[in-house]
Design a protein around this motif. Structure first.
Motif, mmCIF file in Angstrom:
data_model
loop_
_atom_site.group_PDB
_atom_site.id
_atom_site.type_symbol
_atom_site.label_atom_id
_atom_site.label_comp_id
_atom_site.label_asym_id
_atom_site.label_seq_id
_atom_site.Cartn_x
_atom_site.Cartn_y
_atom_site.Cartn_z
ATOM 1 N N ASP A 5 32.134 11.442 -25.478
ATOM 2 C CA ASP A 5 31.922 9.995 -25.469
ATOM 3 C C ASP A 5 30.652 9.645 -26.256
ATOM 4 O O ASP A 5 29.712 10.438 -26.324
ATOM 5 N N GLU A 6 30.635 8.440 -26.816
ATOM 6 C CA GLU A 6 29.470 8.027 -27.606
ATOM 7 C C GLU A 6 28.182 8.020 -26.768
ATOM 8 O O GLU A 6 27.105 8.341 -27.261
ATOM 9 N N LYS A 7 28.309 7.706 -25.471
ATOM 10 C CA LYS A 7 27.124 7.709 -24.594
ATOM 11 C C LYS A 7 26.523 9.125 -24.508
ATOM 12 O O LYS A 7 25.304 9.289 -24.480
ATOM 13 N N VAL A 8 27.406 10.107 -24.444
ATOM 14 C CA VAL A 8 26.931 11.505 -24.369
ATOM 15 C C VAL A 8 26.301 11.901 -25.704
ATOM 16 O O VAL A 8 25.257 12.567 -25.743
ATOM 17 N N GLU A 9 26.924 11.487 -26.811
ATOM 18 C CA GLU A 9 26.356 11.786 -28.138
ATOM 19 C C GLU A 9 24.958 11.180 -28.267
ATOM 20 O O GLU A 9 24.026 11.814 -28.763
ATOM 21 N N ARG A 10 24.825 9.928 -27.782
ATOM 22 C CA ARG A 10 23.513 9.270 -27.869
ATOM 23 C C ARG A 10 22.485 9.964 -26.971
ATOM 24 O O ARG A 10 21.302 10.034 -27.297
ATOM 25 N N TYR A 11 22.968 10.476 -25.835
ATOM 26 C CA TYR A 11 22.078 11.218 -24.929
ATOM 27 C C TYR A 11 21.518 12.462 -25.637
ATOM 28 O O TYR A 11 20.319 12.754 -25.559
ATOM 29 N N ILE A 12 22.391 13.171 -26.376
ATOM 30 C CA ILE A 12 21.950 14.353 -27.126
ATOM 31 C C ILE A 12 20.877 13.959 -28.146
ATOM 32 O O ILE A 12 19.820 14.584 -28.234
ATOM 33 N N ASN B 66 23.893 21.871 -32.745
ATOM 34 C CA ASN B 66 24.130 22.999 -31.846
ATOM 35 C C ASN B 66 24.293 22.568 -30.400
ATOM 36 O O ASN B 66 25.080 23.146 -29.654
ATOM 37 N N MET B 67 23.561 21.524 -30.010
ATOM 38 C CA MET B 67 23.674 21.056 -28.624
ATOM 39 C C MET B 67 25.065 20.471 -28.380
ATOM 40 O O MET B 67 25.684 20.710 -27.336
ATOM 41 N N ASN B 68 25.573 19.730 -29.359
ATOM 42 C CA ASN B 68 26.911 19.149 -29.259
ATOM 43 C C ASN B 68 27.972 20.262 -29.180
ATOM 44 O O ASN B 68 28.836 20.263 -28.298
ATOM 45 N N LEU B 69 27.864 21.235 -30.084
ATOM 46 C CA LEU B 69 28.834 22.348 -30.103
ATOM 47 C C LEU B 69 28.785 23.149 -28.803
ATOM 48 O O LEU B 69 29.824 23.469 -28.215
ATOM 49 N N ALA B 70 27.562 23.484 -28.364
ATOM 50 C CA ALA B 70 27.422 24.313 -27.158
ATOM 51 C C ALA B 70 27.915 23.566 -25.918
ATOM 52 O O ALA B 70 28.539 24.150 -25.029
ATOM 53 N N ALA B 71 27.676 22.236 -25.865
ATOM 54 C CA ALA B 71 28.144 21.450 -24.719
ATOM 55 C C ALA B 71 29.670 21.423 -24.682
ATOM 56 O O ALA B 71 30.283 21.525 -23.613
ATOM 57 N N ARG B 72 30.282 21.325 -25.871
ATOM 58 C CA ARG B 72 31.762 21.335 -25.911
ATOM 59 C C ARG B 72 32.317 22.698 -25.501
ATOM 60 O O ARG B 72 33.319 22.780 -24.783
ATOM 61 N N ALA B 73 31.657 23.764 -25.957
ATOM 62 C CA ALA B 73 32.095 25.114 -25.564
ATOM 63 C C ALA B 73 31.957 25.296 -24.059
ATOM 64 O O ALA B 73 32.804 25.912 -23.409
ATOM 65 N N HIS B 74 30.895 24.721 -23.487
ATOM 66 C CA HIS B 74 30.688 24.821 -22.032
ATOM 67 C C HIS B 74 31.804 24.081 -21.292
ATOM 68 O O HIS B 74 32.341 24.583 -20.296
ATOM 69 N N ALA B 75 32.169 22.896 -21.788
ATOM 70 C CA ALA B 75 33.269 22.136 -21.169
ATOM 71 C C ALA B 75 34.568 22.945 -21.238
ATOM 72 O O ALA B 75 35.331 23.006 -20.266
ATOM 73 N N PHE B 76 34.804 23.585 -22.379
ATOM 74 C CA PHE B 76 36.007 24.410 -22.580
ATOM 75 C C PHE B 76 36.049 25.556 -21.558
ATOM 76 O O PHE B 76 37.095 25.841 -20.965
ATOM 77 N N MET B 77 34.891 26.188 -21.346
ATOM 78 C CA MET B 77 34.836 27.300 -20.383
ATOM 79 C C MET B 77 35.074 26.827 -18.953
ATOM 80 O O MET B 77 35.494 27.592 -18.096
ATOM 81 N N GLU B 78 34.798 25.539 -18.722
ATOM 82 C CA GLU B 78 35.078 24.949 -17.400
ATOM 83 C C GLU B 78 36.505 24.380 -17.369
ATOM 84 O O GLU B 78 36.869 23.658 -16.434
ATOM 85 N N HIS B 79 37.292 24.642 -18.432
ATOM 86 C CA HIS B 79 38.693 24.184 -18.559
ATOM 87 C C HIS B 79 38.794 22.654 -18.546
ATOM 88 O O HIS B 79 39.689 22.084 -17.936
#
Length: 332
Positions: free
Chosen positions: A231-238, A271-284
């Motif tokens: 979400d754009e809110k999360v992107e802005r948070y990063i 990297n923060m965006n990529l790593a956060a997405r990978a973390h979400a993926f690992m949480e299914h």
């Protein structure tokens, strides 16, 4: 409504493509006690195509964890022990003269693997560091005048000893910034230590690990991770977190201005965006939450914030600065 359907379809796709994550954990459990944080972050590096730097004293199973991970994902693994006399050719390879055929042939070095463990990376001189840098950044290696692409997935997992130890060099800032994550690996708990001792204090047979996935599955998973919704809110948070390392006074943290020499580079937000997405993926999960960002923030930022002399004099670490930023920047 179509957005709901899309999210549901994406959720099912993620469920399907992330099933192998649990298999990796259960297979690694046969050999590694605890160290869940280290395994998590190595998987994030693998899924988000980012190199990982592990710092900790010798004997914390860093090498064992990395080599075990390579086994369970069935990829080519090479361990390179970095020493003060290591040469770039020892890493990337060299030309060898073949007398019989009167011509030079290329002998490829250990960098030609999927997972490369650069052990004690900060014990080798600058020339070797820069040879590794090209491989990490460009995913290719130049021997003489020929450029060779490296096979995907290509991941450098480097271990370094704390700089206070004898015979270590500080890694150049430009190189440290190439690592997506920097982990601080700590000692096991008492119960983990007991389990390690019971398992390892036996000579002979160690459990055999079997592959539970392969390079192709990892590369497919990377494609799916690109589809995870942020979400754009999360992107802005990063972006706020990164900007707070550069202009802390904008976020009512004027006291941090005296403690930070250099804030995080734009590579940090990527990297923060990529790593956060990978973390979400690992949480299914099919979407990124602010919590995904907070979980990996320390590992993305600790090596990218250069403290001032004042901060060092007051014994304030980059981790302390990141913690202050996380508690001050507003969470969406």
């Amino acid at each position: 409504m179509s957005n709901d359907v899309d999210m549901r379809a994406l959720g099912e796709k993620i469920e399907l493509h992330s099933a192998f994550i649990d298999d990796i954990y259960s297979e690694l459990d046969k050999v590694i006690v605890g160290q869940r944080y280290m395994i998590d972050r190595l998987l994030i590096g693998l899924l988000a195509d980012g190199h990982v730097l592990l710092e900790g004293v010798p004997g914390l199973a860093k090498t064992l964890t990395v080599s075990s991970l390579a086994k369970v994902i069935n990829t080519k693994f090479q361990r390179i022990q970095f020493t003060p006399d290591l040469l770039p050719a020892d890493l990337i390879g060299t030309l060898i003269y073949n007398q019989k055929e009167s011509q030079f042939t290329v002998k490829k070095g250990p960098i030609f693997a999927n997972i490369v463990l650069a052990d004690e990376i900060n014990r080798s001189p600058a020339k070797v560091q820069s040879a590794l840098l090209e491989a990490m950044q460009e995913k290719q290696v130049t021997i003489s005048e020929t450029t060779f692409p490296l096979e995907a997935p290509f991941l450098v997992l480097a271990t370094q000893n704390p700089v206070e130890q004898e015979g270590t060099y500080n890694l150049p800032e430009a190189q440290v910034d190439r690592f997506m994550l920097k982990l601080k690996v700590g000692y096991p708990t008492e119960s983990e230590e007991l389990e390690i001792m019971r398992r390892m204090a036996k000579t002979g047979q160690k459990p055999e690990l079997k592959p539970v996935t392969d390079a192709e599955t990892i590369l497919k998973a990377r494609d799916v991770i690109n589809e995870i919704y942020t979400d754009e809110k999360v992107e802005r948070y990063i972006v706020d977190l990164i900007f707070a390392t550069r202009y802390p006074d904008r976020f009512d943290m004027a006291d941090l201005k005296e403690l930070i020499s250099f804030g995080a580079s734009p590579r940090a937000s990527i990297n923060m965006n990529l790593a956060a997405r990978a973390h979400a993926f690992m949480e299914h999960r099919a979407y990124v939450t602010p919590e995904d960002v907070r979980v990996i923030a320390q590992d993305v930022l600790r090596h990218r914030i250069i403290p001032t002399f004042e901060a060092e004099a007051e014994d304030i670490s980059p981790e302390d600065i990141v913690q202050k930023i996380l508690s001050s920047v507003q969470v969406p």
